[in-house]
Design a protein around this motif. Sequence first.
Motif, short mmCIF file in Angstrom:
data_model
loop_
_atom_site.label_atom_id
_atom_site.label_comp_id
_atom_site.label_asym_id
_atom_site.label_seq_id
_atom_site.Cartn_x
_atom_site.Cartn_y
_atom_site.Cartn_z
N HIS A 123 -45.54 113.78 19.01
CA HIS A 123 -44.70 112.95 18.15
C HIS A 123 -43.36 113.65 17.96
O HIS A 123 -43.23 114.59 17.17
CB HIS A 123 -45.39 112.74 16.80
CG HIS A 123 -44.65 111.80 15.90
ND1 HIS A 123 -45.01 111.57 14.59
CD2 HIS A 123 -43.55 111.02 16.11
CE1 HIS A 123 -44.17 110.71 14.04
NE2 HIS A 123 -43.28 110.36 14.95
N LEU A 124 -42.36 113.20 18.70
CA LEU A 124 -41.02 113.77 18.63
C LEU A 124 -40.03 112.71 18.17
O LEU A 124 -40.13 111.55 18.57
CB LEU A 124 -40.58 114.30 19.99
CG LEU A 124 -41.49 115.29 20.72
CD1 LEU A 124 -40.87 115.69 22.05
CD2 LEU A 124 -41.76 116.52 19.87
N ASP A 125 -39.07 113.12 17.35
CA ASP A 125 -37.94 112.26 17.01
C ASP A 125 -36.76 112.68 17.87
O ASP A 125 -36.39 113.86 17.91
CB ASP A 125 -37.56 112.41 15.53
CG ASP A 125 -38.54 111.70 14.61
OD1 ASP A 125 -39.17 110.73 15.06
OD2 ASP A 125 -38.67 112.12 13.45
N LEU A 126 -36.15 111.71 18.55
CA LEU A 126 -35.00 111.98 19.42
C LEU A 126 -33.76 111.33 18.83
O LEU A 126 -33.74 110.13 18.57
CB LEU A 126 -35.26 111.42 20.82
CG LEU A 126 -36.55 111.87 21.52
CD1 LEU A 126 -36.64 111.23 22.90
CD2 LEU A 126 -36.62 113.38 21.63
N CYS A 127 -32.73 112.15 18.62
CA CYS A 127 -31.45 111.66 18.10
C CYS A 127 -30.39 111.92 19.15
O CYS A 127 -30.13 113.07 19.52
CB CYS A 127 -31.10 112.36 16.79
SG CYS A 127 -29.55 111.78 16.05
N ALA A 128 -29.78 110.84 19.67
CA ALA A 128 -28.81 110.95 20.76
C ALA A 128 -27.38 110.93 20.23
O ALA A 128 -27.08 110.26 19.23
CB ALA A 128 -29.02 109.80 21.75
N TYR A 129 -26.50 111.64 20.93
CA TYR A 129 -25.09 111.71 20.54
C TYR A 129 -24.20 111.44 21.76
O TYR A 129 -24.36 112.10 22.80
CB TYR A 129 -24.74 113.08 19.97
CG TYR A 129 -25.53 113.47 18.75
CD1 TYR A 129 -25.08 113.15 17.47
CD2 TYR A 129 -26.73 114.16 18.88
CE1 TYR A 129 -25.81 113.52 16.35
CE2 TYR A 129 -27.47 114.53 17.75
CZ TYR A 129 -27.00 114.21 16.50
OH TYR A 129 -27.73 114.57 15.38
N GLU A 130 -23.30 110.49 21.63
CA GLU A 130 -22.28 110.24 22.64
C GLU A 130 -20.97 110.79 22.11
O GLU A 130 -20.51 110.41 21.02
CB GLU A 130 -22.16 108.75 22.94
CG GLU A 130 -21.06 108.39 23.92
CD GLU A 130 -21.32 108.93 25.33
OE1 GLU A 130 -20.38 108.91 26.14
OE2 GLU A 130 -22.46 109.36 25.62
N ILE A 131 -20.35 111.68 22.87
CA ILE A 131 -19.19 112.43 22.38
C ILE A 131 -17.96 112.04 23.20
O ILE A 131 -17.95 112.16 24.43
CB ILE A 131 -19.46 113.94 22.46
CG1 ILE A 131 -20.70 114.27 21.61
CG2 ILE A 131 -18.25 114.74 22.01
CD1 ILE A 131 -21.16 115.71 21.70
N LYS A 132 -16.93 111.57 22.51
CA LYS A 132 -15.71 111.11 23.17
C LYS A 132 -14.49 111.59 22.39
O LYS A 132 -14.50 111.67 21.16
CB LYS A 132 -15.68 109.58 23.23
CG LYS A 132 -16.57 108.97 24.29
CD LYS A 132 -15.95 109.09 25.68
CE LYS A 132 -16.74 108.31 26.72
NZ LYS A 132 -18.02 108.94 27.06
N LEU A 133 -13.41 111.87 23.14
CA LEU A 133 -12.16 112.26 22.50
C LEU A 133 -11.43 111.06 21.90
O LEU A 133 -10.90 111.13 20.79
CB LEU A 133 -11.24 112.96 23.51
CG LEU A 133 -11.66 114.36 23.97
CD1 LEU A 133 -10.67 114.88 25.01
CD2 LEU A 133 -11.73 115.32 22.79
N TYR A 134 -11.40 109.92 22.65
CA TYR A 134 -10.58 108.79 22.23
C TYR A 134 -11.30 107.44 22.27
O TYR A 134 -11.16 106.65 21.35
CB TYR A 134 -9.33 108.69 23.13
CG TYR A 134 -8.44 109.90 23.11
CD1 TYR A 134 -7.56 110.12 22.05
CD2 TYR A 134 -8.46 110.82 24.15
CE1 TYR A 134 -6.74 111.23 22.03
CE2 TYR A 134 -7.64 111.94 24.14
CZ TYR A 134 -6.78 112.14 23.08
OH TYR A 134 -5.98 113.24 23.06
#
Length: 224
Positions: A123-134
């Motif tokens: 049982h894992l919680d996955l939190c995703a991040y999309e990283i952009k400058l603009y």
Amino acid sequence: MFKSEELLVNTFVNHLEVENRSLNSWILREVDCWQGRADVVKVNSHETVIYITDNQRKLLKQLTCANIISVLHYGSPRTKEFLYNHLGTKNIDSWLKELLFEDIITEIAHDKFVISSNFKLPHLDLCAYEIKLYDWRRALYQAIQYKGFSNSSYVVMPKRNVGPAIKNIEAFAANNIGLIHVDDEGKCEVVLKSIKSKPRRKSFNIIGTGIALETLNSKLMHRV
């Protein structure tokens, strides 16, 4: 000022690592779960010890295996014909044999399968991040895709560039996508929180779990 996305990613990862020093939490980079490639994924485990073999973990990362596991249960058997029809292919027999051999599934009667009582999907919680400058629009689109495998999803931008995204915060809220900005000193602030929810595709979440386990600290994993 962040001169590159790589610098922004590194700064944000450093922030996450400082905030998440528990052995039950770890950070992944460049995660591909058939929903695009997430820049960063934070993993939180609900278990202090995970019993899974290397071969089982490798099978979790395979799309066909993940699809099979996603439609099987512990108690209610599924027939091979059901799997053929549900998955839209008959090219699964070799994967069924591997899943049987690794004790992930059990054949309780001829061509009738269930999840093995000896196997427990961590049982894992996955939190995703999309990283952009603009480009907040592109970032939002990508973050929405990550909801296929993750429990929550965020866009991360420099504080000095986040204004247009904040002006369109309703688009983030409507899709349950969080927004975080990072100032030039590396301080992060959550503008909008992403509410944890069930991933949209169980099979993609299973793949994400396999990828997460691949990088799990040896102190957390107990291989059998």
